[in-house]
Scaffold this motif. Structure first.
Motif, PDB file in Angstrom:
ATOM      1  N   LEU A 206       2.156   1.713  -3.476  1.00  0.00           N
ATOM      2  CA  LEU A 206       1.011   2.209  -4.423  1.00  0.00           C
ATOM      3  C   LEU A 206       0.943   3.879  -3.990  1.00  0.00           C
ATOM      4  O   LEU A 206       0.484   4.518  -4.985  1.00  0.00           O
ATOM      5  CB  LEU A 206      -0.358   1.333  -4.168  1.00  0.00           C
ATOM      6  CG  LEU A 206      -0.010  -0.050  -4.890  1.00  0.00           C
ATOM      7  CD1 LEU A 206      -1.136  -1.129  -4.515  1.00  0.00           C
ATOM      8  CD2 LEU A 206       0.345   0.006  -6.480  1.00  0.00           C
ATOM      9  N   ASP A 207       0.692   4.061  -2.753  1.00  0.00           N
ATOM     10  CA  ASP A 207       0.750   5.484  -2.358  1.00  0.00           C
ATOM     11  C   ASP A 207       1.703   6.327  -3.038  1.00  0.00           C
ATOM     12  O   ASP A 207       1.531   7.375  -3.611  1.00  0.00           O
ATOM     13  CB  ASP A 207       0.312   5.473  -0.977  1.00  0.00           C
ATOM     14  CG  ASP A 207      -1.041   4.938  -0.630  1.00  0.00           C
ATOM     15  OD1 ASP A 207      -1.726   4.690  -1.334  1.00  0.00           O
ATOM     16  OD2 ASP A 207      -0.692   4.794   0.993  1.00  0.00           O
TER      17      ASP A 207
ATOM     18  N   VAL B 217      -0.855   5.740  -7.302  1.00  0.00           N
ATOM     19  CA  VAL B 217      -2.072   4.733  -7.908  1.00  0.00           C
ATOM     20  C   VAL B 217      -3.289   4.899  -6.810  1.00  0.00           C
ATOM     21  O   VAL B 217      -3.107   4.355  -5.667  1.00  0.00           O
ATOM     22  CB  VAL B 217      -1.619   3.325  -7.787  1.00  0.00           C
ATOM     23  CG1 VAL B 217      -2.515   2.532  -8.503  1.00  0.00           C
ATOM     24  CG2 VAL B 217      -0.272   3.376  -8.890  1.00  0.00           C
ATOM     25  N   ARG B 218      -4.400   5.431  -7.201  1.00  0.00           N
ATOM     26  CA  ARG B 218      -5.382   5.437  -6.376  1.00  0.00           C
ATOM     27  C   ARG B 218      -6.619   4.737  -6.767  1.00  0.00           C
ATOM     28  O   ARG B 218      -7.677   4.292  -5.828  1.00  0.00           O
ATOM     29  CB  ARG B 218      -5.881   6.905  -6.447  1.00  0.00           C
ATOM     30  CG  ARG B 218      -4.683   8.102  -6.118  1.00  0.00           C
ATOM     31  CD  ARG B 218      -4.151   7.894  -4.895  1.00  0.00           C
ATOM     32  NE  ARG B 218      -3.071   8.890  -4.482  1.00  0.00           N
ATOM     33  CZ  ARG B 218      -2.210   8.617  -3.294  1.00  0.00           C
ATOM     34  NH1 ARG B 218      -2.617   7.820  -2.274  1.00  0.00           N
ATOM     35  NH2 ARG B 218      -1.352   9.594  -3.076  1.00  0.00           N
TER      36      ARG B 218
ATOM     37  N   ARG C 200      -5.120  -0.736  -8.312  1.00  0.00           N
ATOM     38  CA  ARG C 200      -4.168  -0.932  -7.048  1.00  0.00           C
ATOM     39  C   ARG C 200      -4.224  -2.701  -6.950  1.00  0.00           C
ATOM     40  O   ARG C 200      -3.332  -3.254  -6.810  1.00  0.00           O
ATOM     41  CB  ARG C 200      -4.770  -0.405  -5.714  1.00  0.00           C
ATOM     42  CG  ARG C 200      -4.585   1.052  -5.597  1.00  0.00           C
ATOM     43  CD  ARG C 200      -5.195   1.606  -4.410  1.00  0.00           C
ATOM     44  NE  ARG C 200      -4.757   1.397  -3.372  1.00  0.00           N
ATOM     45  CZ  ARG C 200      -3.551   2.175  -2.630  1.00  0.00           C
ATOM     46  NH1 ARG C 200      -3.177   3.123  -3.315  1.00  0.00           N
ATOM     47  NH2 ARG C 200      -3.044   1.529  -1.514  1.00  0.00           N
TER      48      ARG C 200
ATOM     49  N   TYR D  22      -2.073  -4.020  -9.383  1.00  0.00           N
ATOM     50  CA  TYR D  22      -0.772  -3.855  -9.109  1.00  0.00           C
ATOM     51  C   TYR D  22      -0.369  -4.822  -8.144  1.00  0.00           C
ATOM     52  O   TYR D  22       0.613  -5.315  -8.345  1.00  0.00           O
ATOM     53  CB  TYR D  22      -0.302  -2.541  -8.855  1.00  0.00           C
ATOM     54  CG  TYR D  22      -0.025  -1.533  -9.867  1.00  0.00           C
ATOM     55  CD1 TYR D  22       1.227  -1.597 -10.553  1.00  0.00           C
ATOM     56  CD2 TYR D  22      -0.994  -0.817 -10.388  1.00  0.00           C
ATOM     57  CE1 TYR D  22       1.505  -0.893 -11.563  1.00  0.00           C
ATOM     58  CE2 TYR D  22      -0.761   0.230 -11.114  1.00  0.00           C
ATOM     59  CZ  TYR D  22       0.325   0.165 -11.863  1.00  0.00           C
ATOM     60  OH  TYR D  22       0.744   1.175 -12.896  1.00  0.00           O
ATOM     61  N   ARG D  23      -1.242  -5.119  -7.358  1.00  0.00           N
ATOM     62  CA  ARG D  23      -1.071  -6.276  -6.209  1.00  0.00           C
ATOM     63  C   ARG D  23      -0.734  -7.475  -6.790  1.00  0.00           C
ATOM     64  O   ARG D  23       0.198  -8.323  -6.333  1.00  0.00           O
ATOM     65  CB  ARG D  23      -1.945  -5.952  -4.982  1.00  0.00           C
ATOM     66  CG  ARG D  23      -2.131  -5.029  -4.278  1.00  0.00           C
ATOM     67  CD  ARG D  23      -3.343  -5.299  -2.999  1.00  0.00           C
ATOM     68  NE  ARG D  23      -3.428  -3.955  -2.385  1.00  0.00           N
ATOM     69  CZ  ARG D  23      -4.535  -3.204  -2.424  1.00  0.00           C
ATOM     70  NH1 ARG D  23      -5.240  -3.232  -3.365  1.00  0.00           N
ATOM     71  NH2 ARG D  23      -4.542  -1.948  -1.615  1.00  0.00           N
TER      72      ARG D  23
ATOM     73  N   ASP E 229       0.826  -1.139  -0.009  1.00  0.00           N
ATOM     74  CA  ASP E 229       0.090   0.126   0.069  1.00  0.00           C
ATOM     75  C   ASP E 229       1.020   1.384   0.001  1.00  0.00           C
ATOM     76  O   ASP E 229       0.390   2.219  -0.464  1.00  0.00           O
ATOM     77  CB  ASP E 229      -1.009  -0.221   1.305  1.00  0.00           C
ATOM     78  CG  ASP E 229      -1.954  -0.899   1.182  1.00  0.00           C
ATOM     79  OD1 ASP E 229      -2.468  -1.262  -0.078  1.00  0.00           O
ATOM     80  OD2 ASP E 229      -2.380  -1.600   2.150  1.00  0.00           O
TER      81      ASP E 229
END
Length: 310
Positions: free
Chosen positions: A7-8, A12-13, A18, A21-22, A4
């Protein structure tokens, strides 16, 4: 969670993005332990893009390679065509809702990655559906360009350079090739089990080696002096490609150098282990130990921290 924060940092919101990407990060961690360890040395905001590129490549490769899952060659070909359609539609639209493709499309948009690199990659994946071996190194090089060189070219915009990107591209492509040649040598036995030989047949023949001898050695869990000499020749070639790639590390943005230098050393270590095993890669798979990986990665972690502070 670490993912997280990454991504922050990458801004990437969108929840769907998200999740994509995970998923790519999971694929990287599951299938590419050495590569994944190296990516931990990148800045947080860089990691999702690299995970997306690797995760997509790994996913597409699995569509082609999982020959023991009951799917026919035609079904695997249909699966790869679906991958191609999803990627093409996503690149055309600039976004995708596919659980894996969404991340790589977003990365390609953010970093203006040449679409031709994805086209070349999928062309090589299609070759795996019909090509079982390669007569010469030139023939193999066509496959390796799409399966490996373009990966280096895709990642380069994410890493950044201190020289014009075009100047760094040959070294980036060479490093992708060096990693792939190393994988071929490490995985000779597993590739044989899939019906493939990724070593040039004419060069094997020069040492008295053919597919039948490799398969015999695989079945008997042993090697042969002719096989050892043939593999030593291939290791020497791989090392020459690493030497061509090495100057490219200094062309990268300082914050990216610890990651690539670590991957360079870890993959090079696999060649050392193949030599230490007297080229017996048919009865076992050489693996860089966790201790050795950490011994290489920890000093690079300190350098990465310094680059991050700078």
């Amino acid at each position: 969670m670490s993912v997280d924060r990454e991504l922050d940092a990458a801004d990437v919101r969108d929840p769907l993005l998200r999740d994509a990407y995970r998923r790519c990060r999971e694929l990287n961690a599951e299938h590419g332990r050495t590569y994944y360890l190296a990516t931990r040395l990148l800045q947080r905001e860089q990691r999702p893009a690299v995970h997306a590129l690797y995760g997509f490549a790994r996913w597409a490769d699995d569509v082609v390679d999982e020959v023991h899952d009951g799917r026919t060659a035609r079904e695997r070909a249909a699966g790869l065509s679906e991958v191609d359609r999803a990627l093409t539609a996503g690149l055309d639209a600039g976004r995708s809702e596919h659980p894996v493709v969404a991340a790589v499309v977003d990365t390609a948009r953010r970093y203006d990655i040449d679409r031709a690199h994805f086209t070349d990659f999928l062309r090589s994946m299609r070759m795996d559906l019909t090509v079982a071996d390669y007569a010469t190194y030139d023939d193999l090089a066509e496959y390796v360009h799409g399966s490996a060189a373009v990966i280096g070219l895709q990642v380069l915009p994410v890493l950044g350079t201190v020289v014009p990107r075009a100047e760094a591209e040959p070294a980036a492509a060479a490093l992708g090739v060096a990693f792939q040649l190393t994988n071929f040598l490490r995985d000779v036995g597993e590739d044989l089990d899939r019906g493939r030989v990724y070593l040039p047949l004419d060069e094997l023949a020069a040492f008295g080696v053919d597919r039948e001898l490799l398969e015999w050695a695989r079945r008997r869990d042993r090697t042969d002096p002719r096989v050892r000499k043939a593999l030593a020749h291939q290791v020497a070639r791989a090392r020459s490609v690493y030497r061509r790639a090495e100057p490219g590390i200094a062309m990268l943005a300082p914050r990216s150098r610890p990651c690539v230098a670590t991957a360079y050393r870890l993959y090079g270590r696999i060649l050392d282990l193949i030599e230490d095993a007297d080229y017996d890669v048919l009865s076992r798979r050489v693996v860089v130990s966790t201790g050795r990986r950490l011994a290489i990665a920890l000093p690079a972690l300190a350098k990465a921290a310094m680059a991050r502070s700078a």
